[in-house]
Scaffold this active site. Structure first.
Site, PDB file in Angstrom:
ATOM      1  N   LEU A   1       0.693  -1.080   0.078  1.00 32.26           N
ATOM      2  CA  LEU A   1      -0.030  -0.033  -0.112  1.00 32.26           C
ATOM      3  C   LEU A   1       0.772   1.269   0.181  1.00 32.26           C
ATOM      4  CD1 LEU A   1      -3.060  -0.909   2.236  1.00 32.26           C
ATOM      5  CD2 LEU A   1      -2.899  -0.742  -0.099  1.00 32.26           C
TER       6      LEU A   1
ATOM      7  N   HIS B   1      -1.191 -10.738  17.386  1.00 34.42           N
ATOM      8  CA  HIS B   1      -2.524 -10.830  17.135  1.00 34.42           C
ATOM      9  C   HIS B   1      -3.301 -11.935  17.767  1.00 34.42           C
ATOM     10  CE1 HIS B   1      -6.357 -10.676  15.046  1.00 34.42           C
ATOM     11  NE2 HIS B   1      -5.719  -9.469  14.372  1.00 34.42           N
TER      12      HIS B   1
ATOM     13  N   ARG C   1      -5.997  -5.984  21.328  1.00 31.18           N
ATOM     14  CA  ARG C   1      -5.092  -7.071  20.849  1.00 31.18           C
ATOM     15  C   ARG C   1      -4.071  -7.684  21.785  1.00 31.18           C
ATOM     16  NH1 ARG C   1      -4.059  -5.544  14.665  1.00 31.18           N
ATOM     17  NH2 ARG C   1      -6.154  -5.906  13.806  1.00 31.18           N
TER      18      ARG C   1
END
Lengths: 256, 640
Positions: free
Chosen positions: B43, B266, B333
């Site tokens: 990205l 995570h 998380r």
């Protein structure tokens, strides 16, 4: 599990390749297919034999980098990517044949690695909306019916792996190209370039040496993302409409 | 070395606007005289390369994959945050800023984070204009969901494939510039060094992964958009090829590495099944919106998911709901991950390895019906069934935490420039916006913010002061860098040892996970440091890399990456040792509250730890960028 592997080995694009057989006795059902190859490769390295080259990256079924033609089917027996295939899909004692994608437009680079640059070149021919960064309207400026947005999304989920080409007896890339054409043909953002996009992408597809579509639907059956052949029908219509009524044709007074 | 963040003065909401005005501009006709190298096409890289090409710069973009579309941003599932307040639920730029600073446990720079929140709204507009098919409501407008514990619905998403759709949007923009001749794309090409000329980054050395050819590329500026270093743990949710080499090479050439020990674990990943495991698969934490996390109250070793359905409610411990009644299963998380580790450490973990907890959807299915759950999570459930062979509509899922993201990275100033002039770091490769912990749906936002809306402005300020002249790749600095790369490759091929690259990588990963993972102690870290030093020695004397340098050689690619991971591992441990506070995703056993929760030490550690490379086998030098909070009050997080 114990399995026998017949793997295509080819030193590089210019060398002749051949199958080589490996007996693999350290296989567990929980391994992914690529993990099974990792384990074999580690054993090969320890024996001083060159490991098998194959493409892979995310191992989550989304990057589209893994390939492999397994027992005569792209990505193996399930409709998923090779990285998501697990050894529980095979039987103890089975012989598994592994080949690279087979298509003229995807030349072999080494062993099971092929060059799919043709796909990138097709996308470059028009698989985008020509907007620069900045200066765009607010995201909620244009309402898009949910049904249309969902259908565009379904087409947009193509991962560009090339299984459709590998599955096709003509090595046609119609499913891949039509998925991108459909996404933009459906969405309002794709309208201004709708006609020239399909013309340019199809022209590039033909130039890359992919075969024609004869509607056997093998691509849809093997596509790990379940991209529908309805997209191919849509692309054919888009193409026909474009060549008979594109702005260039209309400017010259032709078309309808 | 004095670290100047270059964060502008003035009120928070005006900083970026004022800064943009004060940045020098490059005349449109002169932009074509400047060359910019972009490494990585995720990205950050794809959006930067496309945007810079649109502005008129000559861009060379590089990726190691066979196509720029395969960068690992593609795998992001959940969504992207933006302060659009389309839901009329009280969101604002300030609230997104505040949540991000707080979520990062006050270890990020206020000015950067505010800018991130500010440009978040432009990102969504941009992506929609590109034809990104975000989820929509029946009225045709964009849909949002609440994500990762946020109290507002500000997350935009495209089913469970948001990263894919955003990346394909950026890839389209990049393709358009390649077709226009403004970007030259190099695929299957890995950066192995950065070249510094007269103190400025002026080029890179790459290896063509097909031919093995070592190549030089010169430019006026170099952008590293090369992602994070989670694969230092071997097992992570990163792609197999994700690596730290570009950033680490830059570090050894003078770019400071900031907060390397800040890694994110995570909570919702598919557990490990055995020694063959090659990576871990994340399932979007949106699952925690409807799934309930539990383990048996008393240890039941080897408990299978199929037998879990027979365990009565009274014998289940929904430990997140019990300990954190107001947030329940939606705690951040790090809290969810750490508590899963604790119950497994107590022996109450489930599955064959005992390293798993249940994520149970039976109540949600009873409440909303299977069809509703299928519509929400169908693809995730299918993926889970595919990998594990279990059907999560009938039996609970098993999950365990896994390394997912690295908040640390190359130190950058407000302009995203590293400590090497002309060398920039964007996206996960830099350290700048997430502090000690990243909020869900914020990674995509940062990658695209940096690439579309920050670097196109800030790079002009630097280039405007640069002469147009190109540097020749015949210069000694390039030759020297090529020699270094080549001798490193030759050395690896000549060792001809007994252990494979993967074996070394696994050992490194296990050590990092055990001692520099979710929970750390001084004793453990010191032990791990010694282990890694020994591993490095052994690697350079006993690694087996077959094949040659002048061909496609995947073992060599891995070996070059693992060599850098080993060195990074040691720096992460030094950083973790230095930071003797619990903070964000990083729990330091010596720094806990009486009830066992993380205890931050703001008077001692409210700084960015930026490390300077001092030479082979030398300790790195620590530089501190003090974090000044003018707008938010530092509070200890509480999710009780």
């Amino acid at each position: 599990m114990k399995i026998t592997l017949k793997v295509w080995r080819q030193k590089d694009a210019n060398s002749k390749g051949a199958f080589k057989t490996y007996e693999h006795s350290h296989v567990s059902q929980d391994m992914s297919f690529l993990e099974m190859l990792d384990v074999l490769n580690n054993e090969l390295v320890q024996k001083g034999e060159e490991p098998i080259a194959f493409d892979h990256d995310c191992r989550e079924g989304i990057c589209g980098m893994c390939s492999l033609y397994i027992n005569g089917r792209p990505h193996g027996p399930l409709q998923t990517t090779t990285c998501q295939l697990h050894m529980r899909s095979f039987k103890d004692g089975e012989t598994i044949t592994i080949e690279p994608w087979r298509a003229k437009a995807f030349p072999v680079v080494k062993d099971l690695v092929v060059d799919r640059g043709a796909f990138d070149r097709i996308q470059r021919a028009g698989g985008y909306v020509s907007v620069n960064t900045g200066g765009v309207p607010d995201a909620n400026e244009i309402a898009i019916p949910k049904k249309i947005a969902d259908e565009a999304f379904d087409a947009a989920t193509c991962i560009g792996c090339g299984a459709c080409v590998a599955a096709c007896k003509n090595a046609s890339a119609m499913l891949f190209v039509s998925a991108k054409v459909s996404q933009f043909a459906l969405l309002p953002q794709g309208q201004p370039e709708r006609k020239e996009r399909v013309e340019k992408m199809v022209a590039q597809m033909d130039e890359e040496g992919f075969g024609a579509c004869t509607n056997t639907k093998a691509c849809e059956a093997e596509c790990p993302k379940g991209i529908s052949v309805a997209n191919i029908a849509r692309m054919n219509r888009e193409y026909f409409s474009a060549i008979t009524s594109s702005y260039e044709v209309m400017a010259k007074g032709g078309g309808d | 070395m004095k670290l100047d963040s270059k964060a502008p003065e003035g009120p928070l909401a005006e900083k970026w606007t004022k800064h943009k005005f004060n940045l020098k501009l490059v005349n449109p006709a002169n932009k074509r005289k400047y060359d910019v190298i972009v490494v990585g096409t995720g990205l950050a890289g794809a959006s930067a390369a496309a945007s810079l090409g649109e502005l008129g710069y000559n861009v060379k973009a590089f990726c190691f994959q066979d196509s720029p579309r395969r960068a690992h941003s593609i795998a992001a599932q959940g969504g992207i945050n933006a302060a659009k307040n389309y839901q009329n639920d009280g969101d604002s730029i300030y609230r997104l800023f505040y949540d991000t600073i707080k979520g990062g446990d006050y270890r990020a720079r206020e000015a950067n984070v505010y800018r991130l929140a500010e440009v978040s709204v432009n990102i969504i507009d941009q992506c929609v204009a590109q034809g990104v098919p975000f989820a929509r409501e029946y009225g045709g407008l964009l849909s949002n969901r609440s994500f990762g514990g946020a109290q507002v619905s500000r997350t935009f998403y495209a089913r469970g494939q948001t990263g894919q759709q955003l990346l394909l949007g950026a890839y389209g923009a990049l393709n358009r510039q390649i077709a226009n001749g403004k970007v030259k794309m190099y695929t299957r090409s890995e950066m192995l060094d950065v070249v510094i000329v007269d103190g400025k980054a002026r080029g890179i050395i790459t290896r063509d992964l097909i031919t093995g050819k070592i190549e030089s590329h010169s430019a006026h500026a170099v952008l590293l958009c090369t992602g994070g270093y989670g694969n230092v743990f071997f097992l992570s949710t990163n792609a197999k090829g994700s690596n730290v080499t570009a950033a680490w090479r830059a570090h050894k050439k003078g770019a400071l590495f900031a907060n390397p020990c800040f890694t994110q674990i995570h909570p919702t990943c598919i557990p490990v099944t055995g020694d063959h495991q090659s990576k871990l698969t994340l399932m979007s934490e949106s699952l925690r919106n409807d799934g309930r996390v539990w383990v048996p109250k008393t240890a039941r070793p080897g408990l299978k998911a199929a037998d879990a359905v027979n365990i009565p409610e009274s014998e289940r411990d929904y430990f997140l709901e019990r300990k954190y009644p107001s947030f329940g299963n939606l705690v951040p998380r790090d809290v969810a991950s750490r508590n899963a580790k604790y119950v497994c450490d107590e022996g109450r973990g489930v599955g064959t390895t005992g390293l798993a907890v249940f994520l149970d959807f039976s109540d949600a299915i009873k409440r909303d019906g299977e069809a509703t759950i299928r519509a929400k999570y169908g693809n995730l459930f299918d993926m889970y069934a595919q990998i594990t062979g279990d059907n999560p509509y009938k039996v609970p899922m098993m999950i365990f935490p896994a390394v997912h993201y690295t908040m640390g990275g190359l130190w950058v100033d407000y302009n995203l420039m590293t400590t090497v002039p002309g060398l920039y770091a964007l996206g996960e490769a830099n350290f700048s916006d997430h502090g000690a912990n990243r909020l869900g749906a914020s990674a995509l936002m940062q990658g695209l913010a940096d690439g579309y809306f920050v670097i196109p402005y800030t790079i002009g300020d630097y280039l405007a002061g640069m002469p147009y002249e190109k540097v020749s790749t015949d210069r000694p600095e390039f030759k020297e860098a090529i020699d270094t790369v080549q001798s490193r490759i030759n050395k690896l091929l000549s060792i001809k040892g007994k252990k494979t690259v993967d074996q070394f990588h696994r050992e490194l990963g296990l050590t990092m996970w055990d001692y520099c993972g979710m929970s750390r102690s001084e004793k453990g870290l010191k032990f791990a440091k010694e282990k890694i030093q020994k591993l490095k020695e052994e690697f350079w004397s006993n690694v087996a890399v077959l094949g040659g340098a002048g061909e496609l050689n995947q073992e060599l690619e891995k070996a070059l990456r693992v060599a850098d991971f080993i060195e990074l591992g040691e720096l992460m441990i030094d950083d973790a040792l230095n930071r003797s506070e619990s903070c964000g995703g990083h729990f330091r056993e010596e720094s806990a509250t009486p009830d066992g929760e993380a205890k931050r030490k703001d008077d001692e550690f409210a700084y960015v730890a930026a490390w300077e490379y001092k030479g082979e086998n030398q300790s790195e030098a620590l530089h501190k960028e003090e974090l000044i909070f003018e707008n938010v009050k530092l509070t200890q997080r509480s999710y009780k």
